[in-house]
Design an enzyme around this catalytic site. Sequence first.
Site, PDB file in Angstrom:
ATOM      1  N   LYS A   8       0.854  -1.184   0.000  1.00  0.00           N
ATOM      2  CA  LYS A   8       0.000   0.000   0.000  1.00  0.00           C
ATOM      3  C   LYS A   8       0.892   1.237   0.000  1.00  0.00           C
ATOM      4  O   LYS A   8       1.503   1.594   1.004  1.00  0.00           O
ATOM      5  CB  LYS A   8      -0.912   0.046   1.232  1.00  0.00           C
ATOM      6  N   GLY A  26       6.363   4.528   8.691  1.00  0.00           N
ATOM      7  CA  GLY A  26       5.627   5.787   8.703  1.00  0.00           C
ATOM      8  C   GLY A  26       5.790   6.465  10.047  1.00  0.00           C
ATOM      9  O   GLY A  26       6.763   6.215  10.767  1.00  0.00           O
ATOM     10  N   SER A  27       4.822   7.279  10.391  1.00  0.00           N
ATOM     11  CA  SER A  27       4.946   8.060  11.619  1.00  0.00           C
ATOM     12  C   SER A  27       4.701   7.173  12.844  1.00  0.00           C
ATOM     13  O   SER A  27       4.018   6.147  12.771  1.00  0.00           O
ATOM     14  CB  SER A  27       3.940   9.199  11.600  1.00  0.00           C
ATOM     15  N   THR A  28       5.243   7.603  13.971  1.00  0.00           N
ATOM     16  CA  THR A  28       5.070   6.846  15.206  1.00  0.00           C
ATOM     17  C   THR A  28       3.593   6.780  15.579  1.00  0.00           C
ATOM     18  O   THR A  28       3.106   5.736  16.033  1.00  0.00           O
ATOM     19  CB  THR A  28       5.914   7.491  16.326  1.00  0.00           C
ATOM     20  N   GLY A  48       1.943   4.263  13.455  1.00  0.00           N
ATOM     21  CA  GLY A  48       2.523   2.969  13.831  1.00  0.00           C
ATOM     22  C   GLY A  48       1.877   2.411  15.089  1.00  0.00           C
ATOM     23  O   GLY A  48       1.659   1.198  15.201  1.00  0.00           O
ATOM     24  N   GLU A  57       8.819   0.600  11.338  1.00  0.00           N
ATOM     25  CA  GLU A  57       9.937   1.529  11.100  1.00  0.00           C
ATOM     26  C   GLU A  57       9.341   2.922  11.199  1.00  0.00           C
ATOM     27  O   GLU A  57       8.596   3.343  10.311  1.00  0.00           O
ATOM     28  CB  GLU A  57      10.544   1.305   9.705  1.00  0.00           C
ATOM     29  N   CYS A 113      13.878   9.694   7.617  1.00  0.00           N
ATOM     30  CA  CYS A 113      13.753   9.248   9.011  1.00  0.00           C
ATOM     31  C   CYS A 113      15.116   9.234   9.703  1.00  0.00           C
ATOM     32  O   CYS A 113      15.183   9.306  10.921  1.00  0.00           O
ATOM     33  CB  CYS A 113      13.114   7.885   9.067  1.00  0.00           C
ATOM     34  N   GLU A 121       9.950  15.619  15.381  1.00  0.00           N
ATOM     35  CA  GLU A 121      10.493  15.261  14.074  1.00  0.00           C
ATOM     36  C   GLU A 121       9.864  16.226  13.058  1.00  0.00           C
ATOM     37  O   GLU A 121       8.693  16.080  12.689  1.00  0.00           O
ATOM     38  CB  GLU A 121      10.125  13.821  13.711  1.00  0.00           C
TER      39      GLU A 121
HETATM   40  P1  NAD Z   1       2.123   8.178   7.904  1.00  0.00           P
HETATM   41  O1  NAD Z   1       2.210   7.448   9.191  1.00  0.00           O
HETATM   42  O2  NAD Z   1       1.197   9.299   7.786  1.00  0.00           O
HETATM   43  O3  NAD Z   1       1.715   7.168   6.727  1.00  0.00           O
HETATM   44  C1  NAD Z   1       2.476   6.035   6.410  1.00  0.00           C
HETATM   45  C2  NAD Z   1       1.596   5.054   5.642  1.00  0.00           C
HETATM   46  O4  NAD Z   1       0.588   4.571   6.521  1.00  0.00           O
HETATM   47  C3  NAD Z   1       0.863   5.670   4.451  1.00  0.00           C
HETATM   48  O5  NAD Z   1       0.821   4.730   3.397  1.00  0.00           O
HETATM   49  C4  NAD Z   1      -0.539   5.891   5.011  1.00  0.00           C
HETATM   50  O6  NAD Z   1      -1.536   5.905   4.021  1.00  0.00           O
HETATM   51  C5  NAD Z   1      -0.685   4.693   5.911  1.00  0.00           C
HETATM   52  N1  NAD Z   1      -1.691   4.834   6.967  1.00  0.00           N
HETATM   53  C6  NAD Z   1      -2.212   5.981   7.488  1.00  0.00           C
HETATM   54  N2  NAD Z   1      -3.121   5.692   8.440  1.00  0.00           N
HETATM   55  C7  NAD Z   1      -3.168   4.347   8.540  1.00  0.00           C
HETATM   56  C8  NAD Z   1      -3.894   3.453   9.367  1.00  0.00           C
HETATM   57  N3  NAD Z   1      -4.771   3.882  10.286  1.00  0.00           N
HETATM   58  N4  NAD Z   1      -3.694   2.131   9.225  1.00  0.00           N
HETATM   59  C9  NAD Z   1      -2.802   1.657   8.315  1.00  0.00           C
HETATM   60  N5  NAD Z   1      -2.089   2.462   7.500  1.00  0.00           N
HETATM   61  C10 NAD Z   1      -2.260   3.792   7.610  1.00  0.00           C
HETATM   62  O7  NAD Z   1       3.617   8.580   7.560  1.00  0.00           O
HETATM   63  P2  NAD Z   1       4.137   9.507   6.364  1.00  0.00           P
HETATM   64  O8  NAD Z   1       3.785  10.913   6.707  1.00  0.00           O
HETATM   65  O9  NAD Z   1       3.696   8.940   5.058  1.00  0.00           O
HETATM   66  O10 NAD Z   1       5.712   9.286   6.464  1.00  0.00           O
HETATM   67  C11 NAD Z   1       6.542  10.039   7.249  1.00  0.00           C
HETATM   68  C12 NAD Z   1       6.925   9.283   8.498  1.00  0.00           C
HETATM   69  O11 NAD Z   1       7.531   8.039   8.161  1.00  0.00           O
HETATM   70  C13 NAD Z   1       7.957  10.020   9.336  1.00  0.00           C
HETATM   71  O12 NAD Z   1       7.610   9.952  10.696  1.00  0.00           O
HETATM   72  C14 NAD Z   1       9.234   9.218   9.097  1.00  0.00           C
HETATM   73  O13 NAD Z   1      10.186   9.308  10.098  1.00  0.00           O
HETATM   74  C15 NAD Z   1       8.710   7.849   8.951  1.00  0.00           C
HETATM   75  N6  NAD Z   1       9.687   7.005   8.263  1.00  0.00           N
HETATM   76  C16 NAD Z   1      10.371   6.032   8.969  1.00  0.00           C
HETATM   77  C17 NAD Z   1      11.339   5.250   8.336  1.00  0.00           C
HETATM   78  C18 NAD Z   1      12.102   4.173   9.081  1.00  0.00           C
HETATM   79  O14 NAD Z   1      12.640   3.296   8.429  1.00  0.00           O
HETATM   80  N7  NAD Z   1      12.164   4.195  10.394  1.00  0.00           N
HETATM   81  C19 NAD Z   1      11.608   5.440   6.994  1.00  0.00           C
HETATM   82  C20 NAD Z   1      10.901   6.442   6.319  1.00  0.00           C
HETATM   83  C21 NAD Z   1       9.935   7.194   6.962  1.00  0.00           C
END
Ligand code: NAD
Length: 471
Positions: A164, A217-219, A222, A239, A273, A366
């Site tokens: 996704k 994605g975001s904490t 997550g 992650e 990240c 962040e």
């Molecule tokens: P986000 O958490 O908004 O979204 C990430 C993904 O999750 C997207 O595909 C989104 O559509 C999906 N999503 C949103 N709500 C959901 C739910 N309720 N259930 C399941 N999936 C859902 O993050 P973002 O804004 O796209 O990315 C930025 C974040 O990602 C930053 O915090 C960054 O640090 C983190 N990140 C971490 C790493 C790592 O390896 N640790 C790498 C890259 C980015």
Amino acid sequence: MTAPAPTAPAPTVTTLVNPADETVIGTVEHTTWEGVDEAVPRATMAQVGWAALAPAERAAALRRFAAAVDAAVEGLAALETRNSGHPLTQSRWEASHVRDVLTYYSAAPERMIGQQIPVAGGIDVTFLEPIGVIGIIVPWNFPLTIASWGFAPALAAGNAVIIKPAEWTPLTAIRLAGIALESGLPAGLFQVLPGRGSVVGERLVAHPGVGKIVFTGSTETGQKVMAGCAANVKAVTLELGGKSANVVFADSDLELAAATAPYAVFENAGQDCCARSRILVQESVFDRFLELMEPAVKGVVVGAPTDEATEMGPLVSKAHFDKVASYLDDDARIAFRGTAPSGPGFWFAPTVLLPTSADDRAVTDEIFGPVVTVQSFRDEAHAIELANASRYGLSGSIWTRDLGRALRVTRGIASGNLSVNSHSSVRYSTPFGGFKQSGIGRELGPDAAAAFTETKNVFISTAASSTEGTP
Ligand code: NAD
């Protein structure tokens, strides 16, 4: 599988915008809840045949997929640059990285080695069985590379994958699905379902036919994903975010530390990240470090992503631009800034802040944009204390010429990926992941394929049968 679709109305398409000039580049239709429910059985069917292949055949199929990605590097890179605003040179690296990750894990099918454990009365062996269908939820900052960290080892271990992509940046993942099919991977094995997190993401998390979720994605999201996985007793790798420290000691090569510090945070416009977004400098060299860093920040080439000389492009979207800009409020003490184009596009100049306290939100949050804070520390213990004063623990760098100190400080910082006298963090052959609220589990490295398996233990009795010796 009969869970009802959510009732809240949701837009059925995302309009995609080129972040560099704000032109509309297309629309992408969202997958529905029912669409996910149709995709999972397709994946399950494909997985059975895939897992039954001889290991060498699975390996060869992954190498063919890698070769097809290699042939498509230029096209994928151009698409990523248009959709995400990444500088073209960076997009090329990202597409090539996908090829390399696939090539690395193409060696895994023939190395999914179990154990033989000494026991009484027989022999005991373990098998690494594929989990089945893996849901891979990807953020917008590195759409290609992060997807590959999940799908390459998952496929190698004999699983099917459903990816996704993030709402804003689905195009390269959709193209990869086409490349996978063209390379000969069976239909259904590698599916990409663009759409909303609250629909596609949540359904993958809840669906009983999906055996594991890899979420990046975001904490905050997550935490929701982990709770959803807990409700279904489903395996999950997370992650998440980061706020990593770049620790510069007085005995370091200060010129090199200052020249490289901007690139450790402003690469990908800070949407990384692993960005070293908190620079900690020993107080005796604090002023000198800032003097050296100022020209380096002003020298970062920010401009059109299609220009080969560009080092930093725009932010990904207007919404994200507004979030990053909110950190430059009246309280922000700006030390100096680099340059950025004016006119259309979500341009944000590299910015160096001098926070007034350790609680300043620019130090704790962040920001995920080209904004870095610089603080001073007294000694080694103080450096470790400041570096650890974060809910995150993903990455970080230590600059010193004292090897003993480098080892003491790396062992003292609670973070998953540290580098000494460099800012390297991601290599496909080494494990990657976070401490604390930066995540759970590790991706990449030699063990990643095993993370997509269940260990099965089998005991085989060697006791003589009761009929043995009878005619
Ligand atoms: P986000 O958490 O908004 O979204 C990430 C993904 O999750 C997207 O595909 C989104 O559509 C999906 N999503 C949103 N709500 C959901 C739910 N309720 N259930 C399941 N999936 C859902 O993050 P973002 O804004 O796209 O990315 C930025 C974040 O990602 C930053 O915090 C960054 O640090 C983190 N990140 C971490 C790493 C790592 O390896 N640790 C790498 C890259 C980015």
